[in-house]
Structure formats: structure tokens, C-alpha cells
Design an enzyme around this catalytic site. Structure first.
Site, PDB file in Angstrom:
ATOM      1  N   LYS A   8       0.857  -1.193   0.000  1.00  0.00           N
ATOM      2  CA  LYS A   8       0.000   0.000   0.000  1.00  0.00           C
ATOM      3  C   LYS A   8       0.890   1.240   0.000  1.00  0.00           C
ATOM      4  CE  LYS A   8       0.936   1.255   4.406  1.00  0.00           C
ATOM      5  NZ  LYS A   8       1.768   2.471   4.720  1.00  0.00           N
ATOM      6  N   GLY A  92      10.304  -2.585   6.148  1.00  0.00           N
ATOM      7  CA  GLY A  92      10.706  -1.322   6.775  1.00  0.00           C
ATOM      8  C   GLY A  92      10.663  -0.209   5.752  1.00  0.00           C
ATOM      9  N   ASP A 132      -1.432  -1.602  10.631  1.00  0.00           N
ATOM     10  CA  ASP A 132      -1.618  -1.542   9.180  1.00  0.00           C
ATOM     11  C   ASP A 132      -2.416  -2.715   8.631  1.00  0.00           C
ATOM     12  OD1 ASP A 132       1.432  -0.244   7.596  1.00  0.00           O
ATOM     13  OD2 ASP A 132      -0.369   0.704   8.407  1.00  0.00           O
TER      14      ASP A 132
HETATM   15  C1  LIG Z   1       3.341   4.167   9.705  1.00  0.00           C
HETATM   16  C2  LIG Z   1       2.173   3.398   9.168  1.00  0.00           C
HETATM   17  C3  LIG Z   1       1.163   4.328   8.512  1.00  0.00           C
HETATM   18  O1  LIG Z   1       0.455   3.609   7.551  1.00  0.00           O
HETATM   19  O2  LIG Z   1       2.538   2.452   8.155  1.00  0.00           O
HETATM   20  P1  LIG Z   1       3.945   1.819   7.725  1.00  0.00           P
HETATM   21  O3  LIG Z   1       4.946   2.931   7.564  1.00  0.00           O
HETATM   22  O4  LIG Z   1       4.362   0.839   8.804  1.00  0.00           O
HETATM   23  O5  LIG Z   1       3.662   1.131   6.426  1.00  0.00           O
HETATM   24  C4  LIG Z   1       1.463   2.622  10.285  1.00  0.00           C
HETATM   25  O6  LIG Z   1       0.905   3.485  11.207  1.00  0.00           O
HETATM   26  C5  LIG Z   1       2.416   1.656  11.009  1.00  0.00           C
HETATM   27  O7  LIG Z   1       1.648   0.585  11.381  1.00  0.00           O
HETATM   28  P2  LIG Z   1       2.392  -0.791  11.752  1.00  0.00           P
HETATM   29  O8  LIG Z   1       3.651  -0.919  10.933  1.00  0.00           O
HETATM   30  O9  LIG Z   1       1.390  -1.899  11.673  1.00  0.00           O
HETATM   31  O10 LIG Z   1       2.812  -0.493  13.237  1.00  0.00           O
HETATM   32  P3  LIG Z   1       2.621  -1.464  14.467  1.00  0.00           P
HETATM   33  O11 LIG Z   1       3.391  -2.728  14.189  1.00  0.00           O
HETATM   34  O12 LIG Z   1       1.177  -1.546  14.816  1.00  0.00           O
HETATM   35  O13 LIG Z   1       3.370  -0.600  15.594  1.00  0.00           O
HETATM   36  C6  LIG Z   1       4.791  -0.471  15.577  1.00  0.00           C
HETATM   37  C7  LIG Z   1       5.132   0.725  16.466  1.00  0.00           C
HETATM   38  O14 LIG Z   1       4.840   1.923  15.749  1.00  0.00           O
HETATM   39  C8  LIG Z   1       4.272   2.905  16.625  1.00  0.00           C
HETATM   40  N1  LIG Z   1       2.922   3.258  16.140  1.00  0.00           N
HETATM   41  C9  LIG Z   1       2.324   2.506  15.162  1.00  0.00           C
HETATM   42  C10 LIG Z   1       1.083   2.872  14.689  1.00  0.00           C
HETATM   43  C11 LIG Z   1       0.456   4.002  15.240  1.00  0.00           C
HETATM   44  N2  LIG Z   1      -0.767   4.399  14.810  1.00  0.00           N
HETATM   45  N3  LIG Z   1       1.065   4.729  16.225  1.00  0.00           N
HETATM   46  C12 LIG Z   1       2.296   4.380  16.673  1.00  0.00           C
HETATM   47  O15 LIG Z   1       2.852   5.051  17.572  1.00  0.00           O
HETATM   48  C13 LIG Z   1       4.276   2.283  18.011  1.00  0.00           C
HETATM   49  O16 LIG Z   1       5.505   2.626  18.631  1.00  0.00           O
HETATM   50  C14 LIG Z   1       4.265   0.798  17.714  1.00  0.00           C
HETATM   51  O17 LIG Z   1       4.820   0.029  18.763  1.00  0.00           O
HETATM   52  N1  LIG Z   2       5.650 -11.793   6.642  1.00  0.00           N
HETATM   53  C1  LIG Z   2       6.416 -10.716   6.920  1.00  0.00           C
HETATM   54  N2  LIG Z   2       6.843  -9.908   5.943  1.00  0.00           N
HETATM   55  C2  LIG Z   2       7.591  -8.803   6.249  1.00  0.00           C
HETATM   56  N3  LIG Z   2       7.962  -8.434   7.482  1.00  0.00           N
HETATM   57  C3  LIG Z   2       7.569  -9.227   8.480  1.00  0.00           C
HETATM   58  C4  LIG Z   2       6.779 -10.382   8.257  1.00  0.00           C
HETATM   59  N4  LIG Z   2       6.542 -10.957   9.435  1.00  0.00           N
HETATM   60  C5  LIG Z   2       7.148 -10.189  10.363  1.00  0.00           C
HETATM   61  N5  LIG Z   2       7.784  -9.149   9.812  1.00  0.00           N
HETATM   62  C6  LIG Z   2       8.519  -8.092  10.552  1.00  0.00           C
HETATM   63  O1  LIG Z   2       7.765  -6.851  10.378  1.00  0.00           O
HETATM   64  C7  LIG Z   2       8.658  -5.772  10.079  1.00  0.00           C
HETATM   65  C8  LIG Z   2       7.900  -4.701   9.312  1.00  0.00           C
HETATM   66  O2  LIG Z   2       7.467  -5.277   8.116  1.00  0.00           O
HETATM   67  P1  LIG Z   2       6.613  -4.432   7.036  1.00  0.00           P
HETATM   68  O3  LIG Z   2       5.181  -4.412   7.441  1.00  0.00           O
HETATM   69  O4  LIG Z   2       6.953  -5.003   5.705  1.00  0.00           O
HETATM   70  O5  LIG Z   2       7.207  -2.948   7.177  1.00  0.00           O
HETATM   71  P2  LIG Z   2       6.543  -1.613   6.579  1.00  0.00           P
HETATM   72  O6  LIG Z   2       5.069  -1.656   6.880  1.00  0.00           O
HETATM   73  O7  LIG Z   2       7.249  -0.524   7.277  1.00  0.00           O
HETATM   74  O8  LIG Z   2       6.841  -1.653   5.109  1.00  0.00           O
HETATM   75  C9  LIG Z   2       9.805  -6.431   9.321  1.00  0.00           C
HETATM   76  O9  LIG Z   2      11.016  -5.710   9.499  1.00  0.00           O
HETATM   77  C10 LIG Z   2       9.892  -7.835   9.962  1.00  0.00           C
HETATM   78  O10 LIG Z   2      10.825  -7.817  11.041  1.00  0.00           O
END
Ligand SMILES: C[C@@](CO)(OP(=O)(O)O)[C@H](O)COP(=O)(O)OP(=O)(O)OC[C@H]1O[C@@H](n2ccc(N)nc2=O)[C@H](O)[C@@H]1O
Ligand SMILES: Nc1ncnc2c1ncn2[C@@H]1O[C@H](COP(=O)(O)OP(=O)(O)O)[C@@H](O)[C@H]1O
Length: 268
Positions: A8, A92, A132
Site C-alpha cells: 500500500k 521497513g 496496518d
Molecule cells: C506508519 C504506518 C502508517 O500507515 O505504516 P507503515 O509505515 O508501517 O507502512 C502505520 O501506522 C504503522 O503501522 P504498523 O507498521 O502496523 O505499526 P505497528 O506494528 O502496529 O506498531 C509499531 C510501532 O509503531 C508505533 N505506532 C504505530 C502505529 C500508530 N498508529 N502509532 C504508533 O505510535 C508504536 O511505537 C508501535 O509500537
Molecule cells: N511476513 C512478513 N513480511 C515482512 N515483514 C515481516 C513479516 N513478518 C514479520 N515481519 C517483521 O515486520 C517488520 C515490518 O514489516 P513491514 O510491514 O513489511 O514494514 P513496513 O510496513 O514498514 O513496510 C519487518 O522488518 C519484519 O521484522
């Protein structure tokens, strides 16, 4: 059964307040892009999990696919399966790849074992796996609020545009990104902004993480400017980074990036 968990991008991302539980409330449009992993689930004698493609950091036992299986197994006493994940989406990166794998695992298990779980039930399981994850259950453009897991449908159709997503290999953890941000009350009317032409978004649709992260990682604003310089109607970092995307009316030709970058280009 086989499916292809997609990634996404975030169209606008505003971090509006810190919550008592330590998470942040946000407002963002989540939009699916077809940069995909591959995920297969088949019944087996005992639970097995295999991975190919990009190496996934962390212990395989804590992989989000296995966490998703165990979540449903507890409530529905599922038979053992063999899960195989072929990892393609960079991690990441702000692309939600791991979260997508988790939700697609829930969806495939519900189909394979004919649990017929409705979307809202699957979404509630997905919320337990990460902020997410719930988006990937229905996997349609939405405006997300709260932790990013409460949705308002939006009639936004970007089909016909070309999207270029560039991952420069910087692994920015979500926790690091949120740790460097100052929440600000939402001032923009996102549904109204998104109704405007993509060409207008450049001045009005922002990702709050850019202000926090661009000074630390100058490669990212350079990448964003390169996409604009190549004709992007709109460009932004996605999520908490480090991937940057550009949306083009016409598919760009001859875009060249350093060899260690991961690049996906396709139609939205
Ligand atoms: C930043 C966003 C925006 O779309 O996406 P990505 O960059 O990961 O794709 C999301 O909020 C990422 O969500 P996600 O990657 O699932 O985060 P989680 O595993 O739920 O949380 C990881 C850590 O990020 C912080 N966290 C996450 C989501 C949120 N709304 N507030 C937070 O403060 C918290 O410290 C949490 O412990
Ligand atoms: N099936 C999976 N694919 C990718 N990452 C995973 C998975 N299972 C656990 N993880 C852990 O989740 C972290 C964040 O993954 P990801 O959601 O791909 O990051 P982001 O949403 O920031 O692109 C990874 O660094 C990894 O340690």
C-alpha cells in the site's frame, strides 16, 4: 490455495495526537499497489512455515503469517497447514508488506477451511496483528483514522495513472519514525483534498513523517525531487518510510536509480 499479498501507499499522512496507549492517532488515505508477495497455504500433517525471496528479519516463529495462523487456530481449532511465503515487498519501507501477509493469511485460512468469516471479523483479528493489517482485509482505498485501523470508504479511482515506488534500502523502523514526530491536530479536509486533481495535491497533501525524517536522510528528499523532475504529478514518502513513490499521468521512460534500490512500476 495461493494468493498475492499486495503493498500500500499512503496518500497524505497526518499524525494528529499521541494516545494514552502509546500509539498515535492519524489520518491518511491508504491506497493498494500491486507490488506483491506470494503466499500459499495447504493442509498438512503438521504446521510448517517456509520462506523464499527476500530474507525477513527476526525469528521465523514470530513471522506475522504464523501469528495470523495461531490467532485463528485458537478460536477455530484449525488443522495444521504448510504456509509458504515468497517475499518480494521490501520491509521497513512504509509499504505495509508484513501487515499484508498477515491479513492475506487470515483471508486464505478463512477460505481454505470455509470459516466464511465476514470482513469485520477478519478486520478485528487483523487489528491484533498490527495497525496496518486491517486495511488489507478489504484492500480498497480508504481514509484511515485512529491507529490507522478505522476506515471511511472513499470514492477515489486512480486507475490509468502509473505509479513508481522506489525503496532506497534505508530501513526506518515504524517506532523510530513515530518517535521523531510532533503530533498536530488535523487541519486538512482529506476527502475534499483527494477530490481535487492529482496535479493539485503537491501543495496540499503532506506526509508528516517527511518533516521529521528528511533532514536525517537527505537521500529521501532527493528521491522525491527526482520523481517530480521526471514528470510525476505527485510524489511523496509512503508511511513511515523509507520508500518514496511518484504518480504519473504517462508512464515515465528511462528512470535510472542506484543498483541497490528496489523499484516497482505499474498501473494503479
Ligand atoms: C506508519 C504506518 C502508517 O500507515 O505504516 P507503515 O509505515 O508501517 O507502512 C502505520 O501506522 C504503522 O503501522 P504498523 O507498521 O502496523 O505499526 P505497528 O506494528 O502496529 O506498531 C509499531 C510501532 O509503531 C508505533 N505506532 C504505530 C502505529 C500508530 N498508529 N502509532 C504508533 O505510535 C508504536 O511505537 C508501535 O509500537
Ligand atoms: N511476513 C512478513 N513480511 C515482512 N515483514 C515481516 C513479516 N513478518 C514479520 N515481519 C517483521 O515486520 C517488520 C515490518 O514489516 P513491514 O510491514 O513489511 O514494514 P513496513 O510496513 O514498514 O513496510 C519487518 O522488518 C519484519 O521484522
Amino acid at each position: 490455495m495461493l494468493d498475492f499479498p499486495n503493498a500500500k501507499i499512503n496518500l497524505g499522512l497526518y499524525i494528529t495526537e499521541k494516545r494514552p496507549d502509546g500509539f498515535h492517532n492519524l489520518q491518511s488515505c491508504f491506497y493498494p499497489v500491486r507490488w506483491c508477495d506470494a503466499l500459499e497455504v495447504v493442509p498438512a500433517e503438521k504446521l510448517q512455515f517456509g520462506m523464499t525471496g527476500l530474507p525477513v528479519p527476526g525469528n521465523p516463529d514470530s513471522n506475522l503469517c504464523l501469528k495470523a495462523y495461531n490467532l485463528l487456530q485458537q478460536d477455530y481449532n484449525l488443522p495444521p497447514v504448510h504456509l509458504h511465503l515468497h517475499k518480494v515487498i521490501p520491509m521497513g519501507a512504509g509499504l505495509g508488506g508484513g501487515s499484508s501477509d498477515a491479513s492475506f493469511t487470515l483471508r486464505l485460512l478463512s477460505q481454505l477451511f470455509e470459516l466464511n468469516l465476514p470482513a469485520d471479523t477478519l478486520e478485528s483479528y487483523a487489528r491484533q496483528l498490527g495497525s496496518d493489517c486491517a486495511f488489507f482485509v478489504q484492500n480498497k482505498p480508504v481514509i484511515a483514522t485512529e491507529r490507522g485501523d478505522v476506515f471511511e470508504q472513499i470514492d477515489l479511482n486512480l486507475s490509468g495513472y502509473t505509479c513508481v515506488v522506489v525503496y532506497p534500502g534505508l530501513h526506518i523502523t515504524t517506532a523510530e519514525a513515530y518517535g521523531s514526530i510532533k503530533p498536530q491536530k488535523a487541519t486538512c479536509d482529506m476527502p475534499m483534498l483527494l477530490k481535487q486533481d492529482v496535479e493539485v495535491w503537491r501543495e496540499v497533501l503532506k506526509n508528516d513523517f517527511e518533516e521529521a525524517l528528511f533532514p536525517k536522510y537527505p537521500e529521501l528528499p532527493q528521491l522525491k525531487e527526482k520523481l517530480y523532475g521526471s514528470g510525476a504529478a505527485y510524489a511523496s514518502m509512503t508511511g513511515s518510510g523509507s520508500a518514496v513513490y511518484g504518480i504519473f499521468k504517462e508512464a515515465p521512460a528511462g528512470l535510472v536509480f542506484p543498483a541497490h534500490y528496489a523499484v516497482w512500476q505499474g498501473l494503479l
